[in-house]
Motif scaffolding. Structure first.
Motif, PDB file in Angstrom:
ATOM      1  N   THR A   5      58.787 -16.014  17.659  1.00  0.00           N
ATOM      2  CA  THR A   5      60.056 -16.380  17.022  1.00  0.00           C
ATOM      3  C   THR A   5      60.232 -17.886  16.884  1.00  0.00           C
ATOM      4  O   THR A   5      59.542 -18.677  17.536  1.00  0.00           O
ATOM      5  N   SER A   6      61.203 -18.257  16.062  1.00  0.00           N
ATOM      6  CA  SER A   6      61.547 -19.663  15.883  1.00  0.00           C
ATOM      7  C   SER A   6      62.365 -20.209  17.047  1.00  0.00           C
ATOM      8  O   SER A   6      62.892 -21.316  16.968  1.00  0.00           O
ATOM      9  N   CYS A   7      62.451 -19.449  18.142  1.00  0.00           N
ATOM     10  CA  CYS A   7      62.991 -19.972  19.395  1.00  0.00           C
ATOM     11  C   CYS A   7      61.860 -20.345  20.355  1.00  0.00           C
ATOM     12  O   CYS A   7      62.115 -20.737  21.499  1.00  0.00           O
ATOM     13  N   GLY A   8      60.595 -20.214  19.896  1.00  0.00           N
ATOM     14  CA  GLY A   8      59.468 -20.647  20.703  1.00  0.00           C
ATOM     15  C   GLY A   8      58.864 -19.575  21.590  1.00  0.00           C
ATOM     16  O   GLY A   8      58.097 -19.894  22.506  1.00  0.00           O
ATOM     17  N   LEU A   9      59.166 -18.327  21.323  1.00  0.00           N
ATOM     18  CA  LEU A   9      58.504 -17.243  22.038  1.00  0.00           C
ATOM     19  C   LEU A   9      57.281 -16.818  21.230  1.00  0.00           C
ATOM     20  O   LEU A   9      57.397 -16.544  20.039  1.00  0.00           O
ATOM     21  N   TRP A  10      56.125 -16.769  21.869  1.00  0.00           N
ATOM     22  CA  TRP A  10      54.874 -16.486  21.164  1.00  0.00           C
ATOM     23  C   TRP A  10      54.215 -15.240  21.737  1.00  0.00           C
ATOM     24  O   TRP A  10      53.900 -15.183  22.924  1.00  0.00           O
ATOM     25  N   ARG A  11      54.060 -14.220  20.875  1.00  0.00           N
ATOM     26  CA  ARG A  11      53.462 -12.940  21.260  1.00  0.00           C
ATOM     27  C   ARG A  11      54.092 -12.444  22.569  1.00  0.00           C
ATOM     28  O   ARG A  11      53.416 -12.024  23.494  1.00  0.00           O
ATOM     29  N   TYR A  12      55.410 -12.483  22.585  1.00  0.00           N
ATOM     30  CA  TYR A  12      56.204 -12.237  23.790  1.00  0.00           C
ATOM     31  C   TYR A  12      56.568 -10.760  23.896  1.00  0.00           C
ATOM     32  O   TYR A  12      57.152 -10.187  22.970  1.00  0.00           O
ATOM     33  N   MET A  13      56.204 -10.140  25.010  1.00  0.00           N
ATOM     34  CA  MET A  13      56.543  -8.735  25.258  1.00  0.00           C
ATOM     35  C   MET A  13      58.004  -8.671  25.674  1.00  0.00           C
ATOM     36  O   MET A  13      58.370  -9.042  26.788  1.00  0.00           O
ATOM     37  N   ILE A  14      58.847  -8.212  24.758  1.00  0.00           N
ATOM     38  CA  ILE A  14      60.287  -8.279  24.986  1.00  0.00           C
ATOM     39  C   ILE A  14      60.764  -7.269  26.023  1.00  0.00           C
ATOM     40  O   ILE A  14      61.792  -7.447  26.663  1.00  0.00           O
ATOM     41  N   GLY A  15      60.022  -6.172  26.195  1.00  0.00           N
ATOM     42  CA  GLY A  15      60.410  -5.185  27.199  1.00  0.00           C
ATOM     43  C   GLY A  15      61.067  -3.945  26.647  1.00  0.00           C
ATOM     44  O   GLY A  15      61.293  -2.986  27.377  1.00  0.00           O
ATOM     45  N   ASP A  16      61.377  -3.942  25.353  1.00  0.00           N
ATOM     46  CA  ASP A  16      61.978  -2.762  24.722  1.00  0.00           C
ATOM     47  C   ASP A  16      60.902  -1.886  24.098  1.00  0.00           C
ATOM     48  O   ASP A  16      59.849  -2.376  23.674  1.00  0.00           O
ATOM     49  N   THR A  17      61.184  -0.596  24.022  1.00  0.00           N
ATOM     50  CA  THR A  17      60.286   0.331  23.340  1.00  0.00           C
ATOM     51  C   THR A  17      61.026   0.970  22.171  1.00  0.00           C
ATOM     52  O   THR A  17      62.214   1.279  22.277  1.00  0.00           O
ATOM     53  N   ILE A  18      60.316   1.143  21.065  1.00  0.00           N
ATOM     54  CA  ILE A  18      60.925   1.710  19.867  1.00  0.00           C
ATOM     55  C   ILE A  18      60.004   2.764  19.261  1.00  0.00           C
ATOM     56  O   ILE A  18      58.820   2.841  19.584  1.00  0.00           O
ATOM     57  N   LYS A  19      60.571   3.548  18.360  1.00  0.00           N
ATOM     58  CA  LYS A  19      59.800   4.559  17.634  1.00  0.00           C
ATOM     59  C   LYS A  19      60.205   4.473  16.162  1.00  0.00           C
ATOM     60  O   LYS A  19      61.401   4.526  15.832  1.00  0.00           O
ATOM     61  N   PHE A  20      59.222   4.333  15.280  1.00  0.00           N
ATOM     62  CA  PHE A  20      59.516   4.244  13.850  1.00  0.00           C
ATOM     63  C   PHE A  20      59.829   5.626  13.287  1.00  0.00           C
ATOM     64  O   PHE A  20      59.132   6.604  13.568  1.00  0.00           O
ATOM     65  N   THR A  21      60.872   5.684  12.471  1.00  0.00           N
ATOM     66  CA  THR A  21      61.246   6.919  11.786  1.00  0.00           C
ATOM     67  C   THR A  21      60.916   6.862  10.307  1.00  0.00           C
ATOM     68  O   THR A  21      60.908   7.888   9.626  1.00  0.00           O
ATOM     69  N   SER A  22      60.636   5.652   9.805  1.00  0.00           N
ATOM     70  CA  SER A  22      60.321   5.463   8.391  1.00  0.00           C
ATOM     71  C   SER A  22      59.499   4.190   8.249  1.00  0.00           C
ATOM     72  O   SER A  22      59.674   3.238   9.010  1.00  0.00           O
ATOM     73  N   LEU A  23      58.607   4.178   7.238  1.00  0.00           N
ATOM     74  CA  LEU A  23      57.793   2.984   6.978  1.00  0.00           C
ATOM     75  C   LEU A  23      58.147   2.319   5.657  1.00  0.00           C
ATOM     76  O   LEU A  23      57.593   1.270   5.326  1.00  0.00           O
ATOM     77  N   ASN A  24      59.042   2.895   4.886  1.00  0.00           N
ATOM     78  CA  ASN A  24      59.500   2.274   3.647  1.00  0.00           C
ATOM     79  C   ASN A  24      60.925   2.729   3.340  1.00  0.00           C
ATOM     80  O   ASN A  24      61.114   3.734   2.678  1.00  0.00           O
ATOM     81  N   PRO A  25      61.889   1.965   3.882  1.00  0.00           N
ATOM     82  CA  PRO A  25      61.771   0.736   4.660  1.00  0.00           C
ATOM     83  C   PRO A  25      61.334   1.023   6.105  1.00  0.00           C
ATOM     84  O   PRO A  25      61.287   2.182   6.520  1.00  0.00           O
ATOM     85  N   TYR A  26      61.066  -0.062   6.843  1.00  0.00           N
ATOM     86  CA  TYR A  26      60.698   0.100   8.254  1.00  0.00           C
ATOM     87  C   TYR A  26      61.975   0.327   9.060  1.00  0.00           C
ATOM     88  O   TYR A  26      62.767  -0.594   9.269  1.00  0.00           O
ATOM     89  N   LYS A  27      62.133   1.583   9.494  1.00  0.00           N
ATOM     90  CA  LYS A  27      63.318   1.952  10.268  1.00  0.00           C
ATOM     91  C   LYS A  27      62.877   2.541  11.600  1.00  0.00           C
ATOM     92  O   LYS A  27      61.823   3.177  11.693  1.00  0.00           O
ATOM     93  N   PHE A  28      63.714   2.371  12.616  1.00  0.00           N
ATOM     94  CA  PHE A  28      63.303   2.737  13.972  1.00  0.00           C
ATOM     95  C   PHE A  28      64.507   3.122  14.825  1.00  0.00           C
ATOM     96  O   PHE A  28      65.660   2.855  14.462  1.00  0.00           O
ATOM     97  N   VAL A  29      64.221   3.722  15.962  1.00  0.00           N
ATOM     98  CA  VAL A  29      65.222   3.944  17.004  1.00  0.00           C
ATOM     99  C   VAL A  29      64.691   3.311  18.290  1.00  0.00           C
ATOM    100  O   VAL A  29      63.485   3.247  18.515  1.00  0.00           O
ATOM    101  N   ILE A  30      65.604   2.825  19.125  1.00  0.00           N
ATOM    102  CA  ILE A  30      65.225   2.292  20.433  1.00  0.00           C
ATOM    103  C   ILE A  30      65.039   3.470  21.382  1.00  0.00           C
ATOM    104  O   ILE A  30      65.906   4.333  21.496  1.00  0.00           O
ATOM    105  N   THR A  31      63.900   3.515  22.062  1.00  0.00           N
ATOM    106  CA  THR A  31      63.629   4.627  22.974  1.00  0.00           C
ATOM    107  C   THR A  31      63.761   4.226  24.436  1.00  0.00           C
ATOM    108  O   THR A  31      63.760   5.091  25.308  1.00  0.00           O
ATOM    109  N   GLY A  32      63.856   2.935  24.739  1.00  0.00           N
ATOM    110  CA  GLY A  32      64.045   2.536  26.130  1.00  0.00           C
ATOM    111  C   GLY A  32      63.500   1.151  26.410  1.00  0.00           C
ATOM    112  O   GLY A  32      63.410   0.300  25.530  1.00  0.00           O
ATOM    113  N   ARG A  33      63.141   0.929  27.662  1.00  0.00           N
ATOM    114  CA  ARG A  33      62.570  -0.331  28.115  1.00  0.00           C
ATOM    115  C   ARG A  33      61.234  -0.045  28.775  1.00  0.00           C
ATOM    116  O   ARG A  33      61.041   1.012  29.371  1.00  0.00           O
TER     117      ARG A  33
END
Length: 498
Positions: free
Chosen positions: A333-361
């Protein structure tokens, strides 16, 4: 021309630009990576990892290591002490203090000028752009938005530098014109004592024309309860008849939805989820009929994903994701985090557009016996049990009982109910059955009660979780209850106070 009409004109250009997320997502991400790498070349981090030699994503993935907070902590501390050009060009003045993990140590996430503008404020503006596009009848700016924030403090002894909740940093730096359509006043919004803040917010806002709410569901619910107490009314719509939407994020809304629907009886009331964290603003629910959120791709955030359970290093960019798989998310990110594992887990429900739900941490799961229970399972299981019994939940946490005096192993759920089920045992049975239906690993371990016995529910006294947070100095703001843990540390502390 009213403020809402002016607002609709203001957001119209961005509404057009947002259409690029529907079909041009990969091109947007390619442009973001190029921008980040150009800026990164000007930093000590960029020189350390050879950014001048990076020509494409493959080079980036090969030369730059995957990071977590511990691996960037020393660089971030140097930034906090006033050093320039470490992880991002220039000097960084603001740092969010994050405690959204099971780690007791606070994390200090840098917020650069570019990040404040292109991640956080841009996300907030796009929430409104999507909302107004989908609801042209809205009169949202004819009143005020109740924005629930945290607090901040000076950062070390560095002049002009602040550390605190992200929401406090956003309020502190907000465009003065935005104060025309927000409440409470800044001095109230930035109070550190949540109990005092809650009371003052209620007193300031109960006689205003509030049209929208923004905040973490658990803390906003506490404020609304206080508004009802002071007003003597039975529902929020008696106080704010023009209320139309709650923009919520930070924690799952499912456990709180029924309570909000009982408290706010307006048929037009809407609930819109956002994915905004200390590290950035990542997703917006642009279609209220779909619980998925659109991944925001032009905010100065480059995304990568690692499928949960895959071998170390099996990381893909957006072009490599598939629907239905559980991914841990990495960000640059433009806050200076590089290849940073944020700790959240997600699951994509669509690829056009890219849509997702948060599944946890990545840290919020239980795998003590091979059951691989994640937050998404827990939330859906609780929602089902509540729906079947009429129960309502305020807070909960879960941990394994590895072996009791009868050599039995189980999951122990500590739950604070807003409305108790008539029969706790029946509630537990429904929850257990739903978890087995949702998770085949859990079902296999529960088979014949051999590996994992029936779950146990312990009823928490009223206010237990808030008392626990208060004792730890974490009441209010963006602080969250750890939902699932392989350790019994937190649940033992809570049980000791129950």
């Amino acid at each position: 021309m009213g403020l809402t009409s002016i607002g609709k004109l203001f957001f119209s250009a961005r509404q057009k630009a947002l259409e690029r997320h529907f079909g041009e997502g990969l091109a947007l991400q390619e442009a973001v990576l190029k921008y980040l790498l150009e800026q990164g070349k000007l930093t000590e981090f960029g020189r350390r990892f050879g950014f001048e030699n990076i020509k494409n994503y493959e080079d980036f993935a090969r030369l730059v290591p995957k990071n977590d907070y511990e691996s960037l902590k020393a660089d971030i501390d140097r930034m906090r002490r006033g050093e320039s050009d470490i992880l991002w060009p220039g000097r960084t003045k603001w740092f969010t203090k994050s405690s959204g993990t099971t780690n007791d140590k606070s994390k200090f996430i840098p917020v650069t000028v570019e990040g404040l503008k292109n991640l956080h404020y841009k996300g907030g503006k796009d929430v409104m752009a999507f909302y107004l596009k989908n609801h042209p009848e809205s009169r949202i700016f004819d009143g005020k938005g109740l924005i629930l924030g945290g607090s901040h403090q000076p950062n070390y002894s560095v002049s002009g530098s602040l550390v605190g909740d992200l929401s406090a940093i956003l309020i502190e730096n907000i465009n003065p014109l935005a104060n025309l359509v927000r409440t409470p006043k800044k001095s109230t919004a930035l109070l550190a004592d949540f109990e005092e803040k809650r009371d003052r917010i209620a007193r300031e806002t109960m006689h205003q024309n509030v049209t929208n709410l923004s905040g973490v569901p658990s803390w906003m619910l506490s404020v609304l309860v206080r508004v009802l107490e002071l007003s003597g009314k039975s529902s929020i719509d008696e106080i704010w008849p023009n209320l139309e939407v709650f923009f919520h994020g930070g924690i799952a809304f499912t456990p709180y939805r029924h309570q909000y629907e009982q408290m706010i009886r307006l048929p037009k009331m809407k609930y819109m989820e956002t994915y905004n964290a200390s590290e950035g603003f990542f997703g917006i629910q642009n279609d209220l009929s779909d619980p998925s959120m659109t991944l925001m791709l032009d905010y100065g955030v480059f995304y990568e994903f690692q499928e949960i359970g895959c071998r170390e290093g099996d990381i893909v960019p957006l072009a490599g994701v598939e629907t239905g798989k559980n991914y841990a998310m990495l960000i640059s990110t433009s806050c200076g985090l590089w290849r940073y594992m944020i700790g959240d887990t997600i699951k994509f429900t669509s690829l056009n557009p890219y849509k997702f739900v948060i599944t946890g941490r990545t840290k919020y799961f239980i795998n003590a016996f091979g059951e691989e229970l994640i937050m998404d399972n827990a939330e859906k299981g609780l929602a089902y049990a509540c729906e079947q019994t009429g129960a309502e939940i305020l807070e909960y946490t879960v941990a394994p009982v590895f072996m009791d005096e009868q050599a039995k192993c189980r999951h122990q759920w500590l739950i604070e109910f807003a409305r108790k089920p008539e029969n706790i045992e029946h509630f537990a049975q429904l929850l257990d059955q739903k978890l087995q239906a949702l998770n085949s690993d859990y079902e296999a371990k529960r088979s014949h009660d051999i590996t994992l016995q029936h779950l146990e529910i312990v009823e928490a006294r009223s206010g237990l979780f808030n008392d626990w947070l208060k004792q730890r100095g974490k009441l209010g703001g963006q602080h969250k209850i750890p939902r699932l843990s392989n350790s019994r540390k937190h649940i033992e502390e809570l049980l000791g106070m129950n």
